[in-house]
Structure formats: C-alpha cells, structure tokens
Design an enzyme around this catalytic site. Structure first.
Site, short mmCIF file in Angstrom:
data_model
loop_
_atom_site.label_atom_id
_atom_site.label_comp_id
_atom_site.label_asym_id
_atom_site.label_seq_id
_atom_site.Cartn_x
_atom_site.Cartn_y
_atom_site.Cartn_z
N GLY A 101 0.80 -1.22 0.00
CA GLY A 101 0.00 0.00 0.00
C GLY A 101 0.83 1.27 0.00
N CYS A 102 0.18 2.39 -0.35
CA CYS A 102 0.84 3.70 -0.37
C CYS A 102 0.57 4.47 0.92
CB CYS A 102 0.33 4.54 -1.53
SG CYS A 102 0.94 3.98 -3.11
N ILE A 103 -0.33 3.99 1.74
CA ILE A 103 -0.70 4.72 2.96
C ILE A 103 -0.13 3.97 4.17
CG2 ILE A 103 -2.59 5.61 4.36
CD1 ILE A 103 -2.70 6.90 1.73
#
Lengths: 103, 179
Positions: A101-103
């Site tokens: 994920g990017c978060i």
C-alpha cells in the site's frame, strides 16, 4: 532464490523478504533485525511482529493506520521501534511480504 | 570546504523531501499528504510548507471540511465511475457550479477514500506528524489571510519564511516538490 539466515535455508525475493512465512523463526527475525539496524528486539517489537504475522495469515492487509487504530502500537512508537521505514522493516523481520500500500 | 562531488553511478537513496502545498481544495491537499506520509514510510525525511490557499488544510475551522473543486476542473469526468457512469462522460463546468454539486462530489470522494483506508485531513496530518514529518505554515500567506498561529492546527511545528524553509532542504539528497 534461496539464502541462509540464522543457519536456516529460506526462500527470499530479490529484496530479501521471505516468500514463505512458514519458514520463519524467531532466530531469523533477530538476524534480519540486526541487518536492518533494528533492535535489539523488545517485547514491543515482538508484539508488532506477531500481530503482522497473524494478520497476514488471516489475509488482511496491514497499514500503519490500522496498527494504530487496533491499539497494537501507536504510530509514534512504531516509527521509534523500527526507524527508517517502519512497516516495510517490520514486515521483513516478521517474514511476511513487503506491504504494497501507499498509505 | 569541498563541494559535494557529482557521481552519476551513485544510487544512494533520497534522504529528504520538502513539499510546498499551495492549493486548498481536497484534491489539492491530498497528493501532498500522501507524498509526505509515503516518504516517512520509506524512511525519508519530510517537511511540508503550506502556503497561499494550501493553508486551508491547517486552519482549525476548515481543515476537516475541504471540498473537491468541481469548477474549472477539466478532469471531473474521472469521478463519473463513482456514480456508476463511464469515465468518458463529460462533466461541464456549469454543472460543477450548481449549488451542492461540490458537496456531493466531496461526499463521494470521502466515502471512496474511507473505503481505501485513506484518513481524513486532520488525522492524516497527525499521522505525518507522529511519523516525524514537519508541518509548517508560510509566514507571508499567514499575513495575507490575516491568520495567526492560534487559527492553525495545534501541532503545526512553526511559521516559516521562504528562506527558513529552503534551509530545511540542506543536504545533497533533498528534493523539493510543488503540489
């Protein structure tokens, strides 16, 4: 590819993440942590490592936000425990795939 | 003092990003928050400089009610799939100007972001700050909009001049991003 960590032969990808979580041992965790300049591993580290492994086994994607919300570890503590990229380092030490994920 | 040498084969990782945030719509703020948080997740230092309308994300009274800009946004067609319509469907600016449309678009976007586990602005800033990222307001923009530090979110690290902010970028492995 195969490599030897803590005198155990394991399968890893090109970034050094175990590809089979069942090959993981606590000795492997200690060895990877030392390589990642994390630790020595404390109870708080283990709490995060075991939680990540449980969630991975259950097929849940873990994020820093979810770790914080679940009450396992606050974001501040997580960054202090695993300096320099906490989630990816914790995942590598826990013998699970790198979080995508990017978060 | 020896100047830093340029080595084209040097693949040493990025060490720091400075992010200038000058837009205050939801779609103006989020890219900066995601880039800053993503930097910290990779062990890269991150400093955010909120200037001009970007300050909207730091003002206590507005930070959690930012809106999608539906007027003058020629890519609003991208939001059509959220309504079950094709991405190619045009979204004229005149429609974006109808009262309530921006609110509705914002509602849809917030709902989608929540599904993707993207936090609301206040919580996102908290995450970045907890991760060691720095949050700064621009002094000149504060003066322009008659804002004082009391108007801003409690965890703003400081109000800086442009020069102060550039000094944060010291080091050869720093990049400055403008969003």
């Amino acid at each position: 590819m195969q490599t030897t960590i803590a005198e155990t032969t394991v399968d890893v990808n090109e970034e050094g993440y175990l590809t089979d979580p069942s090959q993981w041992t606590e000795a492997i965790a200690h060895a990877i942590a030392a390589e990642e300049k994390v630790g020595p591993l404390t109870d708080d580290h283990w709490k995060v490592i075991h939680h990540l492994r449980e969630k991975q086994a259950a097929g849940e994607e873990m994020t820093i936000r979810r770790l914080n919300k679940s009450g396992v570890i606050s974001t501040k503590e997580l960054y202090a425990l695993f300096p320099g990229g906490p989630l990816k380092k914790a995942a590598r030490i826990a013998g699970i795939p790198k979080p995508a994920g990017c978060i | 003092m020896t100047p830093p040498s340029f080595d084209p084969d040097n693949n040493a990782p990025l060490e720091k990003v400075l992010i200038v945030v000058s837009k205050g719509s939801l779609d103006g703020i989020y890219p900066a928050l995601i880039m800053a948080n993503g930097a910290r997740m990779e062990g890269i230092e991150a400093s955010m400089f909120f200037t001009f309308f970007g300050l909207n994300a730091l003002v206590k009274k507005t930070m959690d009610s930012l809106k999608i800009s539906t007027v003058g946004n020629a890519a609003m067609n991208m939001a059509m799939p959220l309504l079950g319509m094709p991405i190619t469907m045009p979204f004229p600016t005149a429609v974006g100007a109808i009262p309530g449309v921006s609110n509705f678009a914002t509602h849809l976007m917030n709902k989608k972001m929540d599904e993707l586990d993207i936090p609301p602005v206040g919580e996102f800033l908290e995450m970045i700050s907890d991760a060691g990222g720095k949050i700064y307001g621009c002094k000149l923009a504060m003066d322009m909009f008659n804002l004082t530090k009391d108007d801003l979110w409690d965890r703003v690290d400081d109000i800086l001049t442009v020069g102060d902010f550039y000094r944060e970028g010291a080091g050869t492995r720093t990049q400055i991003l403008f969003t």
